[in-house]
Structure formats: C-alpha cells, structure tokens
Design a protein around this motif. Structure first.
Motif, PDB file in Angstrom:
ATOM      1  N   UNK A 152      42.076  30.698  47.923  1.00 60.44           N
ATOM      2  CA  UNK A 152      41.954  29.354  47.482  1.00 60.44           C
ATOM      3  C   UNK A 152      40.915  30.523  46.005  1.00 60.44           C
ATOM      4  N   UNK A 153      39.843  31.710  46.654  1.00 65.33           N
ATOM      5  CA  UNK A 153      39.849  32.338  45.695  1.00 65.33           C
ATOM      6  C   UNK A 153      40.493  32.778  44.219  1.00 65.33           C
ATOM      7  N   UNK A 154      41.668  32.859  45.275  1.00 64.86           N
ATOM      8  CA  UNK A 154      42.699  33.618  43.798  1.00 64.86           C
ATOM      9  C   UNK A 154      42.681  32.171  42.844  1.00 64.86           C
ATOM     10  N   UNK A 155      43.666  31.231  43.299  1.00 61.43           N
ATOM     11  CA  UNK A 155      43.410  30.455  43.205  1.00 61.43           C
ATOM     12  C   UNK A 155      41.750  29.828  41.842  1.00 61.43           C
ATOM     13  N   UNK A 156      40.803  29.697  42.425  1.00 59.10           N
ATOM     14  CA  UNK A 156      40.165  29.554  41.617  1.00 59.10           C
ATOM     15  C   UNK A 156      39.609  30.759  40.772  1.00 59.10           C
ATOM     16  N   UNK A 157      39.630  31.560  40.893  1.00 61.31           N
ATOM     17  CA  UNK A 157      39.118  33.200  40.303  1.00 61.31           C
ATOM     18  C   UNK A 157      40.077  33.494  39.305  1.00 61.31           C
ATOM     19  N   UNK A 158      41.591  33.481  39.888  1.00 63.94           N
ATOM     20  CA  UNK A 158      42.257  33.569  38.712  1.00 63.94           C
ATOM     21  C   UNK A 158      43.374  33.068  38.154  1.00 63.94           C
ATOM     22  N   UNK A 159      44.071  32.293  39.181  1.00 63.72           N
ATOM     23  CA  UNK A 159      45.194  31.197  38.248  1.00 63.72           C
ATOM     24  C   UNK A 159      44.660  30.437  37.686  1.00 63.72           C
ATOM     25  N   UNK A 160      43.837  29.736  38.406  1.00 55.85           N
ATOM     26  CA  UNK A 160      43.001  27.945  37.611  1.00 55.85           C
ATOM     27  C   UNK A 160      43.260  28.345  36.283  1.00 55.85           C
ATOM     28  N   UNK A 161      41.902  29.452  36.067  1.00 55.89           N
ATOM     29  CA  UNK A 161      41.860  29.533  34.375  1.00 55.89           C
ATOM     30  C   UNK A 161      42.433  30.066  33.507  1.00 55.89           C
ATOM     31  N   UNK A 162      43.895  30.688  34.101  1.00 55.82           N
ATOM     32  CA  UNK A 162      44.959  31.230  33.264  1.00 55.82           C
ATOM     33  C   UNK A 162      45.870  30.012  33.508  1.00 55.82           C
ATOM     34  N   UNK A 192      52.894  33.977  33.892  1.00 57.65           N
ATOM     35  CA  UNK A 192      51.048  34.969  34.128  1.00 57.65           C
ATOM     36  C   UNK A 192      52.282  36.186  34.512  1.00 57.65           C
ATOM     37  N   UNK A 193      51.642  37.235  34.956  1.00 58.87           N
ATOM     38  CA  UNK A 193      52.225  38.547  34.569  1.00 58.87           C
ATOM     39  C   UNK A 193      51.269  38.798  36.762  1.00 58.87           C
ATOM     40  N   UNK A 194      52.224  38.207  37.845  1.00 58.07           N
ATOM     41  CA  UNK A 194      51.694  38.079  39.248  1.00 58.07           C
ATOM     42  C   UNK A 194      50.833  39.676  39.546  1.00 58.07           C
ATOM     43  N   UNK A 195      51.200  40.881  38.785  1.00 51.53           N
ATOM     44  CA  UNK A 195      49.846  42.418  39.323  1.00 51.53           C
ATOM     45  C   UNK A 195      48.962  41.202  39.590  1.00 51.53           C
ATOM     46  N   UNK A 196      47.676  40.192  38.612  1.00 50.44           N
ATOM     47  CA  UNK A 196      46.491  39.766  38.313  1.00 50.44           C
ATOM     48  C   UNK A 196      46.337  39.696  40.054  1.00 50.44           C
ATOM     49  N   UNK A 197      47.131  38.674  40.285  1.00 52.54           N
ATOM     50  CA  UNK A 197      46.935  37.938  41.667  1.00 52.54           C
ATOM     51  C   UNK A 197      46.845  39.056  42.755  1.00 52.54           C
ATOM     52  N   UNK A 198      48.180  39.521  42.575  1.00 57.08           N
ATOM     53  CA  UNK A 198      48.304  41.011  43.391  1.00 57.08           C
ATOM     54  C   UNK A 198      47.404  41.505  43.574  1.00 57.08           C
ATOM     55  N   UNK A 199      46.463  42.318  42.886  1.00 56.55           N
ATOM     56  CA  UNK A 199      45.632  43.140  42.713  1.00 56.55           C
ATOM     57  C   UNK A 199      44.526  42.650  43.693  1.00 56.55           C
ATOM     58  N   UNK A 200      44.225  41.221  43.084  1.00 56.87           N
ATOM     59  CA  UNK A 200      43.513  40.253  43.978  1.00 56.87           C
ATOM     60  C   UNK A 200      43.333  40.488  45.508  1.00 56.87           C
ATOM     61  N   UNK A 201      44.827  40.050  46.035  1.00 60.50           N
ATOM     62  CA  UNK A 201      44.319  40.099  47.199  1.00 60.50           C
ATOM     63  C   UNK A 201      45.062  41.110  47.536  1.00 60.50           C
ATOM     64  N   UNK A 202      45.336  41.949  47.165  1.00 61.79           N
ATOM     65  CA  UNK A 202      45.273  43.275  48.428  1.00 61.79           C
ATOM     66  C   UNK A 202      43.633  43.983  48.682  1.00 61.79           C
ATOM     67  N   UNK A 203      42.394  43.229  47.418  1.00 64.26           N
ATOM     68  CA  UNK A 203      41.493  43.591  47.733  1.00 64.26           C
ATOM     69  C   UNK A 203      41.068  42.422  48.319  1.00 64.26           C
ATOM     70  N   UNK A 204      41.908  42.203  49.509  1.00 70.55           N
ATOM     71  CA  UNK A 204      40.886  40.790  50.301  1.00 70.55           C
ATOM     72  C   UNK A 204      40.545  39.693  49.862  1.00 70.55           C
TER      73      UNK A 204
END
Length: 564
Positions: free
Chosen positions: A470-480, A454-466
């Motif tokens: 838990x939200x990153x896990x549910x919306x980005x990490x788990x689906x991928x 997985x490219x960590x930039x997707x999650x990092x962008x979500x983190x920088x967006x606030x």
C-alpha cells in the motif's frame, strides 16, 4: 496490509484473487450466461423457428452488405489519410489528424443526424443556400448505401490509426536502400512500403468491419425509417415486442453478430497467414517523400475531405438546431434558440439524461481506474502464467458489439440476484456494471503502457527498505502513472458519456442517457431538439479531446490515439 507471498514477488496475496474475481464478473459470467441461454434455446427448438424467419436472413444480408461496403469506404478514406499524413511532407499534420479523428469520437447517432441535416429536401442548411432538392424528393441516406457511407466515415479513423502505426514502424534504411538502387519515389511506395503495410491495412479493415457489424446508432437513425434492419436493430425491435421467447431469440441473434465479428477477424488472419513482414532497421523513422509542386493539391484534397465529412455535417447540425422546426429554411428572421432553451431548461428528460450520462461516466472512469491500476500492476509486474489470459479476457467485452454485451447483462440480471434477492434490472446500476465491462480495456491500456515504461528498481528498493504494498502504491507507483491514469479517466469519460449501443437496451424510465435521449427525440419527430442536444454533445467531445491534446506531451506513447 498482507505481506508478499515471497521475497521474489512484490505482490500481496490478495491481488491475484481480486483480479480473477473482477474478470470473472465483468467478462466470463455475463458472456457465459449468454452462451447458456443460446444453447438452451437451440435445445428447445426455438432456434430452428427463428432461423426459418425470412426477416432474420434479410437482416443478416443487410448487416453484411452495409458492413462490407462501409469497410471499403473506411479503408479508402482512412488509408489515404494515413499514407499522405505519414509519408509525405504535408503541412499542418497534427491539426488534420486531430480533425480526422473527430468523426469516430462523435456518437454514431449524432453523425447520422448531422448528415440527415445536410442532405435531403428538408435540410435547413441547403434551403438557406438555395440548394435543397424539391419537396417530396427521397432522403438519399435512408438506404443501404447511406448506412454504408456513414459507416465508412465513422470508422475511417480506425483504419487511419492502424495503418499509421504500421507506417511509423517502418525503417528508413530499407527505403534509402531502394532509392540508392535507383528506384523512384513511386516505385519505393508501390514495391516496398505498401507491401509492408498490408498488416496495417488488414487490421484496420477487420476492426472497421467488426465495428460496422455491431453499430446501432447509424442503422437505427437511417435504417428503421426505411424498414432496413441490421442484426443490432433487429434485436432492438425484438425487445420492443417482448414475449416469452424473446430472450432465446436475442441470444441467438447476438451469437450471429459475434460469429460475423469473428469471421471478419479470421479473414484478416488468413490474409496475413504465411507472409513474413519482419523488417530490419531502426523503427519509428518513417521516410518522408517530397510532393514538391503536388503538395498544394494534396493539402487541398485533405482539407476538402475534412470539410465534406466533418465541417459541413456539423454546420448542418447547428443550422437544424437553430431552425424553428424541421424543414423550415434558416435565415436571420427564423433563427431561434428555442431548442436549446427547451432541452436545457424545460425538458426534464434531457436534464435527467445529462445527469445520468455524466454520473455514469464519472463513476465508470473513476471506478475502473482503481481496478485497472491493480490489474495493470498484476499483468506487468506479476510472474503469473495466467497474466496473458487475464489480459485477453479484458479485451473480449470491448471487442464484442455493445448490443451483444447489453443482452448478456439483461440475461444475467433479469431475475433478482441470488442470496440477496435484490434486482438491479431497470435501474441505473445495470448500466454502470455494463459500462465497467465494456470500457475495462479502454481504461486498462494507458495504465499498462505506463507500467511498462516504469523502472521497477524504484519500487524494489522501497520493498527492500520495508515499505509494504500500500505504501509503495501510494508513494511510488500511483504518482508515476498519474498522467496515464488521467488520460484513462478522460478517455473512458469521453466514450461513456456518448454511448448508445449498450444503454439502448438497458435504460428504463429515469435512467436514459444522452445517447438514448438523442435517439428518442429524433424518433418522436423532434429533429431540432435532437440536433440541439447533439451540438452540445459535440462541444463536450471536442473540449475533452482538446484537454487530452494538451496533456499529450506528458503521456506515454500511444495513450492519445490521434498522436504518434
């Protein structure tokens, strides 16, 4: 949700303590308890008494003998398949590889029963074909050589996987350079490919040896009737005659199994020490040699081998399940489905075993999924210096023989749990926790493979967006990682549903699993019932493997073991 420790680390504060706690309870604590009991037994002088027993050293000898020759058989069989299917232009490679993997996915006690049904004077299949030896002839599998043979069949796919992985990593340009220099195909194979493949051979041999040392199902079915005991079956026999010194004795015997396993791995390391096997070039582009007029012979040899080690034993198992009793010839007039009716509708024990195995397998697969997603995230995304140690500790329980792990959990939970005063010994919960420990590495590997792709930039962008963890896990990490997670669930379910070695010591009335039920049916003389239950287990195994095969294209490389 607690925020991250700092801007440079996207992990929440609670993740590291959570992972450490899980590893402590599933790996460090049970194995530490086993070590303490063994040391205590040695200090009390019981170890010297145990080691003076000739039966112990006979078991050590039989363990080493069967494991060594089983390893040799596995290397010959698995190595031959790996070389032919990887390096040569064999047709139907995917189907042959899938079928060759089946023996290692089928429970060892089922393998033993199927081969018993294929050989000896009481074989329903041989009697139907008029090929059965005379009544009174010995069963050839009730011997050290019989155990070693089935060890080889059971573990040959492990050698195949290990060697194939190494062969696929060899570069094409090295082979082409040898050809341009005038080397024949045989010279390239002998002087270039085989020397570079030594690590794969050595690793496969070590894995096969360790697997043989800890195998319980095959020596229990074939060895105990002939009074041949390996260390795992000797531990089982010690528990059957329980006394005040049993815990100390089995701790020492378990340590001996672990030592033999470590010796096998150490020998592998010494074989490779001082040798440099690095290659230069594009990996994954293995050369394919053309067999030309010899191809039909190679394909016939591979097909005949599959027929002998898989098709014939399973056909004999089906024949035994359809015969009215063990030793009765199978014919149109004697065919009966009584055994299937008995185990499915009349035998409460087998229905309980089905329920327990399916419930334990689903509980283990889904429970571990939650834990391994968080652990895998920590190992791959974390910057902790403890990540390699945690990764290694997850592998230890799976690498150790199941009988050793079972003894560790018996010692850990033989007394009520401190503070709460609750005892789980003799309940289904101790089996579930032992499964968690044993199959942690199986569940973790596909998830870690997915995280690394997985490219960590997707999650990092979500983190920088606030977005919080838990939200990153549910919306980005788990689906991928969902495809790999699904494969993880199926692999754990498949292995746990057919497990015997761990549950053989942990089960009690009402908590027996399918592996235990098959062994107990055979031990009580109900061979046709054991065969019928084994046939149903094989059908379930094949169905699960086909599901994984259908998912293979969507999964990370290496998740489905029999695929490249």
């Amino acid at each position: 949700m607690t925020r991250s420790r700092n801007r440079g680390n996207s992990q929440p504060r609670w993740l590291f303590p959570f992972v450490v706690t899980v590893i402590f309870f599933l790996s460090v604590l049970p194995l530490g308890r086993l070590a303490v009991t063994g040391i205590s037994s040695a200090l009390q002088g019981r170890t010297a008494e145990l080691l003076a027993d000739a039966a112990v050293w006979r078991a050590v000898y039989d363990t080493l003998t069967t494991s060594f020759f089983g390893m040799i058989a596995a290397v010959v069989l698995g190595g031959g398949f790996a070389l032919l299917l990887t390096l040569f232009d064999i047709r139907g490679k995917t189907a042959l590889g899938f079928l060759f993997m089946l023996p290692t996915m089928i429970p060892p006690q089922v393998t033993a029963l199927s081969w018993i049904g294929m050989t000896g004077p009481s074989s329903a299949l041989l009697k139907a074909l008029g090929l059965a030896p005379p009544l009174g002839s010995p069963q050839p599998l009730y011997s050290v050589s019989g155990i070693a043979l089935l060890y080889g069949v059971q573990n040959a796919p492990l050698v195949y996987l290990s060697l194939r992985a190494g062969l696929l990593a060899l570069p094409r340009d090295g082979v082409e350079a040898a050809r341009l220099a005038g080397a024949s195909s045989w010279q390239v194979l002998k002087d270039v490919i085989l020397p570079l493949s030594l690590p794969g051979f050595a690793a496969g041999a070590a894995i096969a040896f360790v697997s043989c040392v800890g195998n319980f199902g095959i020596p229990a079915i074939l060895g105990i009737p002939a009074s041949i005991y390996t260390l795992p079956t000797l531990i089982y026999a010690k528990f059957a005659t329980f006394n005040s010194g049993t815990f100390g004795d089995v701790s020492v015997l378990s340590a001996m199994i672990a030592i033999l396993s470590i010796v096998g791995l150490t020998v592998e390391e010494r074989v490779l020490r001082g040798r440099d096997y690095r290659v230069i070039g594009l990996s994954g582009q293995v050369a394919v040699f053309r067999l030309r007029n010899w191809r039909w012979l190679a394909e016939c040899t591979l097909s005949l081998t599959i027929f002998l080690i898989l098709v014939m034993p399973l056909t004999a198992l089906v024949a035994s399940s359809l015969a009215p009793a063990y030793g009765v010839p199978l014919s149109l007039s004697t065919v009966t489905f009584h055994a299937y009716e008995e185990i499915l509708f009349r035998q409460a024990t087998t229905r309980t075993a089905f329920t327990n195995s399916i419930a334990l397998s689903i509980g283990t697969a889904l429970g571990l999924l939650v834990v391994t997603v968080l652990t895998g995230y920590f190992i791959v995304r974390g910057k902790s210096r403890f990540a390699p140690l945690i990764s290694a500790l997850t592998e230890i329980p799976y690498a150790l023989p199941g009988i050793v792990l079972a003894v560790a959990f018996i010692l850990l939970f033989a007394a009520p749990i401190p503070i709460v005063g609750v005892s789980i010994y003799g309940t289904i919960w101790i089996i579930l926790i032992a499964y968690f420990s044993s199959f942690f590495a199986v569940s973790l590997k596909p998830v870690v493979s997915a995280f690394r792709q997985l490219d960590p930039s997707l999650e990092e962008a979500a983190r920088l967006s606030g977005a919080r963890f838990g939200r990153r896990l549910a919306d980005i990490v788990v689906p991928l990682v969902a495809p790999a997670a699904g494969a993880s669930v199926i692999l754990v379910f498949l292995i746990a549903c057919n497990e015997l070695t761990v549950s053989a010591l942990l089960w009690s009335a009402g908590t027996q699993t399918l592996g235990v039920a098959i062994y107990n049916l055979d031990d009580s003389g109900s061979f046709n019932l054991a065969s019928a239950l084994s046939v149903l287990v094989v059908v379930m195994v094949v169905a699960m493997m086909l599901v994984l095969e259908l998912m293979a294209k969507r999964l990370p490389k290496g998740v489905v073991p029999w695929r490249s």
